[in-house]
Scaffold this motif. Sequence first.
Motif, PDB file in Angstrom:
ATOM      1  N   ASN A 238      31.522  54.318  82.082  1.00  0.00           N
ATOM      2  CA  ASN A 238      32.765  54.602  82.797  1.00  0.00           C
ATOM      3  C   ASN A 238      33.182  56.061  82.642  1.00  0.00           C
ATOM      4  OD1 ASN A 238      34.525  52.092  83.972  1.00  0.00           O
ATOM      5  ND2 ASN A 238      33.056  51.415  82.432  1.00  0.00           N
ATOM      6  N   LEU A 239      33.027  56.621  81.451  1.00  0.00           N
ATOM      7  CA  LEU A 239      33.362  58.028  81.249  1.00  0.00           C
ATOM      8  C   LEU A 239      32.434  58.925  82.063  1.00  0.00           C
ATOM      9  CD1 LEU A 239      34.019  57.922  77.415  1.00  0.00           C
ATOM     10  CD2 LEU A 239      35.715  58.488  79.164  1.00  0.00           C
ATOM     11  N   ALA A 240      31.165  58.545  82.146  1.00  0.00           N
ATOM     12  CA  ALA A 240      30.214  59.329  82.930  1.00  0.00           C
ATOM     13  C   ALA A 240      30.595  59.339  84.405  1.00  0.00           C
ATOM     14  CB  ALA A 240      28.809  58.755  82.757  1.00  0.00           C
ATOM     15  N   LEU A 241      31.060  58.213  84.932  1.00  0.00           N
ATOM     16  CA  LEU A 241      31.412  58.133  86.340  1.00  0.00           C
ATOM     17  C   LEU A 241      32.765  58.789  86.621  1.00  0.00           C
ATOM     18  CD1 LEU A 241      30.231  54.523  87.244  1.00  0.00           C
ATOM     19  CD2 LEU A 241      28.933  56.641  87.047  1.00  0.00           C
ATOM     20  N   LEU A 242      33.685  58.667  85.685  1.00  0.00           N
ATOM     21  CA  LEU A 242      35.018  59.253  85.855  1.00  0.00           C
ATOM     22  C   LEU A 242      35.020  60.767  85.697  1.00  0.00           C
ATOM     23  CD1 LEU A 242      37.632  56.981  84.030  1.00  0.00           C
ATOM     24  CD2 LEU A 242      37.911  57.982  86.311  1.00  0.00           C
ATOM     25  N   HIS A 243      34.278  61.246  84.695  1.00  0.00           N
ATOM     26  CA  HIS A 243      34.431  62.643  84.290  1.00  0.00           C
ATOM     27  C   HIS A 243      33.140  63.449  84.314  1.00  0.00           C
ATOM     28  CE1 HIS A 243      38.432  61.434  83.033  1.00  0.00           C
ATOM     29  NE2 HIS A 243      37.924  60.520  82.256  1.00  0.00           N
ATOM     30  N   PRO A 245      28.474  62.983  83.716  1.00  0.00           N
ATOM     31  CA  PRO A 245      27.484  62.363  82.832  1.00  0.00           C
ATOM     32  C   PRO A 245      27.550  62.833  81.384  1.00  0.00           C
ATOM     33  CG  PRO A 245      26.487  62.990  84.916  1.00  0.00           C
ATOM     34  CD  PRO A 245      27.868  63.561  84.935  1.00  0.00           C
ATOM     35  N   GLU A 246      27.881  64.109  81.167  1.00  0.00           N
ATOM     36  CA  GLU A 246      27.901  64.622  79.802  1.00  0.00           C
ATOM     37  C   GLU A 246      28.915  63.900  78.923  1.00  0.00           C
ATOM     38  OE1 GLU A 246      30.732  67.177  82.260  1.00  0.00           O
ATOM     39  OE2 GLU A 246      28.776  66.179  82.520  1.00  0.00           O
ATOM     40  N   TRP A 247      30.000  63.419  79.540  1.00  0.00           N
ATOM     41  CA  TRP A 247      31.030  62.724  78.766  1.00  0.00           C
ATOM     42  C   TRP A 247      30.569  61.327  78.359  1.00  0.00           C
ATOM     43  CZ3 TRP A 247      34.683  65.432  76.636  1.00  0.00           C
ATOM     44  CH2 TRP A 247      35.054  66.648  77.230  1.00  0.00           C
ATOM     45  N   GLY A 248      29.734  60.712  79.172  1.00  0.00           N
ATOM     46  CA  GLY A 248      29.159  59.431  78.776  1.00  0.00           C
ATOM     47  C   GLY A 248      28.264  59.585  77.571  1.00  0.00           C
ATOM     48  N   LEU A 249      27.460  60.642  77.566  1.00  0.00           N
ATOM     49  CA  LEU A 249      26.595  60.902  76.425  1.00  0.00           C
ATOM     50  C   LEU A 249      27.413  61.271  75.192  1.00  0.00           C
ATOM     51  CD1 LEU A 249      23.907  63.027  78.298  1.00  0.00           C
ATOM     52  CD2 LEU A 249      23.764  60.611  77.698  1.00  0.00           C
ATOM     53  N   ARG A 250      28.501  61.985  75.403  1.00  0.00           N
ATOM     54  CA  ARG A 250      29.326  62.441  74.279  1.00  0.00           C
ATOM     55  C   ARG A 250      30.044  61.281  73.595  1.00  0.00           C
ATOM     56  NH1 ARG A 250      30.826  63.724  70.266  1.00  0.00           N
ATOM     57  NH2 ARG A 250      32.400  65.239  69.609  1.00  0.00           N
ATOM     58  N   PHE A 251      30.386  60.241  74.343  1.00  0.00           N
ATOM     59  CA  PHE A 251      31.154  59.156  73.739  1.00  0.00           C
ATOM     60  C   PHE A 251      30.361  58.446  72.641  1.00  0.00           C
ATOM     61  CE2 PHE A 251      32.736  54.745  73.497  1.00  0.00           C
ATOM     62  CZ  PHE A 251      34.033  55.034  73.078  1.00  0.00           C
ATOM     63  N   THR A 252      29.077  58.286  72.832  1.00  0.00           N
ATOM     64  CA  THR A 252      28.268  57.654  71.797  1.00  0.00           C
ATOM     65  C   THR A 252      28.338  58.456  70.505  1.00  0.00           C
ATOM     66  OG1 THR A 252      26.766  56.746  73.462  1.00  0.00           O
ATOM     67  CG2 THR A 252      25.946  56.861  71.208  1.00  0.00           C
ATOM     68  N   GLU A 253      28.270  59.780  70.617  1.00  0.00           N
ATOM     69  CA  GLU A 253      28.387  60.638  69.436  1.00  0.00           C
ATOM     70  C   GLU A 253      29.760  60.477  68.793  1.00  0.00           C
ATOM     71  OE1 GLU A 253      27.724  64.529  70.883  1.00  0.00           O
ATOM     72  OE2 GLU A 253      25.650  64.164  71.522  1.00  0.00           O
ATOM     73  N   ALA A 254      30.812  60.442  69.626  1.00  0.00           N
ATOM     74  CA  ALA A 254      32.174  60.323  69.102  1.00  0.00           C
ATOM     75  C   ALA A 254      32.366  58.999  68.373  1.00  0.00           C
ATOM     76  CB  ALA A 254      33.186  60.460  70.237  1.00  0.00           C
ATOM     77  N   TYR A 255      31.756  57.936  68.892  1.00  0.00           N
ATOM     78  CA  TYR A 255      31.866  56.628  68.254  1.00  0.00           C
ATOM     79  C   TYR A 255      31.258  56.668  66.856  1.00  0.00           C
ATOM     80  CZ  TYR A 255      31.193  51.617  67.425  1.00  0.00           C
ATOM     81  OH  TYR A 255      31.203  50.351  66.875  1.00  0.00           O
ATOM     82  N   GLU A 256      30.096  57.278  66.722  1.00  0.00           N
ATOM     83  CA  GLU A 256      29.459  57.367  65.410  1.00  0.00           C
ATOM     84  C   GLU A 256      30.228  58.308  64.483  1.00  0.00           C
ATOM     85  OE1 GLU A 256      24.875  56.405  65.685  1.00  0.00           O
ATOM     86  OE2 GLU A 256      25.336  58.135  66.974  1.00  0.00           O
ATOM     87  N   GLU A 257      30.765  59.394  65.032  1.00  0.00           N
ATOM     88  CA  GLU A 257      31.577  60.304  64.238  1.00  0.00           C
ATOM     89  C   GLU A 257      32.817  59.599  63.691  1.00  0.00           C
ATOM     90  OE1 GLU A 257      32.403  63.416  66.985  1.00  0.00           O
ATOM     91  OE2 GLU A 257      30.367  64.249  66.911  1.00  0.00           O
ATOM     92  N   ALA A 258      33.318  58.603  64.436  1.00  0.00           N
ATOM     93  CA  ALA A 258      34.504  57.855  64.010  1.00  0.00           C
ATOM     94  C   ALA A 258      34.170  56.749  63.010  1.00  0.00           C
ATOM     95  CB  ALA A 258      35.196  57.247  65.226  1.00  0.00           C
ATOM     96  N   GLY A 259      32.913  56.609  62.668  1.00  0.00           N
ATOM     97  CA  GLY A 259      32.513  55.601  61.691  1.00  0.00           C
ATOM     98  C   GLY A 259      31.847  54.384  62.281  1.00  0.00           C
ATOM     99  N   GLY A 260      31.664  54.361  63.590  1.00  0.00           N
ATOM    100  CA  GLY A 260      31.003  53.226  64.218  1.00  0.00           C
ATOM    101  C   GLY A 260      29.514  53.223  63.937  1.00  0.00           C
ATOM    102  N   VAL A 261      28.940  52.038  63.902  1.00  0.00           N
ATOM    103  CA  VAL A 261      27.512  51.877  63.609  1.00  0.00           C
ATOM    104  C   VAL A 261      26.823  51.246  64.811  1.00  0.00           C
ATOM    105  CG1 VAL A 261      25.811  50.813  62.092  1.00  0.00           C
ATOM    106  CG2 VAL A 261      27.975  51.645  61.148  1.00  0.00           C
ATOM    107  N   LEU A 262      25.799  51.928  65.302  1.00  0.00           N
ATOM    108  CA  LEU A 262      25.021  51.435  66.429  1.00  0.00           C
ATOM    109  C   LEU A 262      23.649  50.982  65.954  1.00  0.00           C
ATOM    110  CD1 LEU A 262      25.976  54.195  69.025  1.00  0.00           C
ATOM    111  CD2 LEU A 262      26.847  51.857  68.905  1.00  0.00           C
ATOM    112  N   ALA A 263      22.867  50.444  66.872  1.00  0.00           N
ATOM    113  CA  ALA A 263      21.522  50.000  66.534  1.00  0.00           C
ATOM    114  C   ALA A 263      20.733  51.138  65.896  1.00  0.00           C
ATOM    115  CB  ALA A 263      20.814  49.492  67.782  1.00  0.00           C
ATOM    116  N   ALA A 264      19.919  50.800  64.921  1.00  0.00           N
ATOM    117  CA  ALA A 264      19.198  51.834  64.181  1.00  0.00           C
ATOM    118  C   ALA A 264      18.093  52.468  65.015  1.00  0.00           C
ATOM    119  CB  ALA A 264      18.609  51.226  62.902  1.00  0.00           C
ATOM    120  N   ALA A 265      17.416  51.689  65.833  1.00  0.00           N
ATOM    121  CA  ALA A 265      16.277  52.191  66.603  1.00  0.00           C
ATOM    122  C   ALA A 265      16.737  52.812  67.911  1.00  0.00           C
ATOM    123  CB  ALA A 265      15.295  51.059  66.878  1.00  0.00           C
TER     124      ALA A 265
END
Length: 320
Positions: A238-243, A245-265
């Motif tokens: 949604n961020l990629a479509l609204l704002h 593509p770079e913002w869609g990619l950035r959100f994943t980084e922001a989630y991990e920076e905030a302490g979120g844990v994603l799949a390891a692989a």
Amino acid sequence: MTNPDGAAAARPLALAWASRHLEAGERIVGIGVLHGGITAEMRRLTIGTRDGGTRDLVLRTFVDPFSVERAEDWLNREAGALLQLAGTGVPAPGLVAVDPTAAHCEYPSLLMTHLTGRTVLDDEGLEPRLHLLARQLVAIHAVRPTERPAGYVTLTTADTVVTPKGADTAAWAAAIDVLRKPPPPCEGRFLHRDFQPGNVLFDAPPERPADVRITGVVDWAAASWGPADLDVAHCSTNLALLHGPEWGLRFTEAYEEAGGVLAAAASERLYWRVRDGLACSEEVQQVARPWREAGRTELTTRVVEARLDAYVTALMDTPG
């Protein structure tokens, strides 16, 4: 009774049902239309209280045939999620009543408390909102419900993907091949399942307009149990479509920076991000319409399709 919109009072059975769930001495004194929803009618009910004041509730009603057919599941999910979120610190509405099978209303309905704030879809000020969104999603995924919601649902298949006109066909073919693989194993989390800027309310103190904060997360009709990656992927798309593509990619980084844990692989993270991007290919027009109605008139179907193409291509170029 004030009525800013002639259609607002068109559901007399639903209004009578809502009235039966008010406190003693209260009554509905105003009805207004809330805009921005895709699948349901939204009404703000102004309630006159015993002390002469007012408070607001929200009446959510599914009316179109597609939504009515699925309303029992959606409203049960939403009601269950609101009950589970009470007292968790996640700013969700409070459940007042639910009629998932239209036993009392014209259509399946849910009555809940009204939250302050508004959706913000502008490009301006996006960077701080991005981090607020990431921290809020981490908090949602940290909820440990006493009763797990139903499992997540994904409807898109490799055969239902709609490749945009002029898209990078090689990238989309590779992405569709990713979708042909079975879902990777995952650790379950409490999911919103439609977490994106259109379902988040922001506000700021009048004296400190730069101190924006999240005041509410709404529309829990798809609340599920599943991988955190799926929620992150959906917000990223949604961020990629609204704002862009770079913002869609950035959100994943922001989630991990905030302490979120994603799949390891990396391959597993790619699967969920690609799955959500390709799912959006089937409903670009439906997604873009409320954004244009909210003032983002430049987001035509063609513009959104081009952004989706660029985002999917970027995912396939940088799978890690």
